[in-house]
Write an enzyme that holds these catalytic residues in place. Structure first.
Site, PDB file in Angstrom:
ATOM      1  CG  HIS A  10      41.565  46.093  25.532  1.00  0.00           C
ATOM      2  ND1 HIS A  10      42.470  46.989  26.039  1.00  0.00           N
ATOM      3  CD2 HIS A  10      41.276  45.245  26.551  1.00  0.00           C
ATOM      4  CE1 HIS A  10      42.715  46.726  27.301  1.00  0.00           C
ATOM      5  NE2 HIS A  10      41.997  45.651  27.636  1.00  0.00           N
ATOM      6  CD  GLU A  83      39.945  41.226  31.896  1.00  0.00           C
ATOM      7  OE1 GLU A  83      39.547  40.045  31.941  1.00  0.00           O
ATOM      8  OE2 GLU A  83      41.092  41.531  31.535  1.00  0.00           O
TER       9      GLU A  83
END
Length: 218
Positions: A10, A83
């Site tokens: 990201h 994550e």
């Protein structure tokens, strides 16, 4: 026909700038992060993509949606691409963590594979679920080209594994924001690395990059 998996971390978030641990906190991109995602979009604009998968966290989903551009494809959210959860560290800066948890933070920096914290994932568990997710995506999309958007610990441990390297080398090979990482699965199941941490498409990354372990986390 071989299967191509394009993995992108990201773009930048406010927590990256503030040097805060994000983990499972759902932090959006900042303006620079959106710009980085647009650079990745431009780099992949002539690449045929058959499917898009993303971590369910908004910073990854937004990056995937920007890269998708005009393609008529659903961004499929996959929990195993999320994550690493870092428990009570989430939302605190590196300096705050180093002050409150000096021993644990030293382990995180120097021996990340040995890091243990109540309420946090282990690096091994993140590696295992991420690699399994990528292999499942490749199997489901055999012979196709797939975009996967995820996070620093997820993608870094996966790339180390595909390269045959231990995850203890996390901070020697951390994937950078909006970097492009490409692997290829052969029909026989062999995995080849085509690109690793490619960032030359990000024009605002021309200045020297300080190692992530010292400046930001996830």
């Amino acid at each position: 026909m071989n299967t191509i998996i394009i993995m992108v971390r990201h773009g930048e978030t406010p927590y990256n700038v503030e040097r805060k641990f994000q983990g499972s906190a759902d932090i959006p991109l900042n303006d620079r992060g959106r710009s980085q995602a647009k650079f990745a979009m431009a780099a992949l604009s002539n690449t045929h993509i058959d499917a898009i998968y993303s971590s369910p966290l908004v910073r990854a989903v937004e990056t995937a949606e920007i890269i998708r551009s005009g393609r008529v494809l659903e961004v499929k959210k996959m929990g195993d691409l999320r994550e690493m959860t870092v428990g009570d560290w989430e939302g605190f800066t590196i300096d705050e963590i180093n002050s409150r948890y000096p021993e644990e933070y030293a382990t995180w920096q120097n021996h990340p594979d040995m890091f243990r914290l109540e309420g946090a994932d282990t690096l091994e568990s993140v590696r295992d679920r991420t690699v399994a997710a990528i292999k499942a995506i490749a199997k489901e999309n055999a012979g196709k080209t797939v975009l996967v958007v995820s996070h620093i610990c997820s993608l870094s441990t996966a790339m180390l594994t595909f390269a045959g390297l231990p995850i203890s080398k996390l901070w020697e090979h951390p994937v950078k924001n909006a970097s492009i990482n490409i692997i290829e699965f052969s029909d026989e199941g062999e995995i080849s690395i085509i690109e690793w941490n490619k960032v030359d498409h990000i024009l605002d990354e021309a200045s020297p990059i300080v190692p992530i372990r010292e400046t930001e986390q996830k």
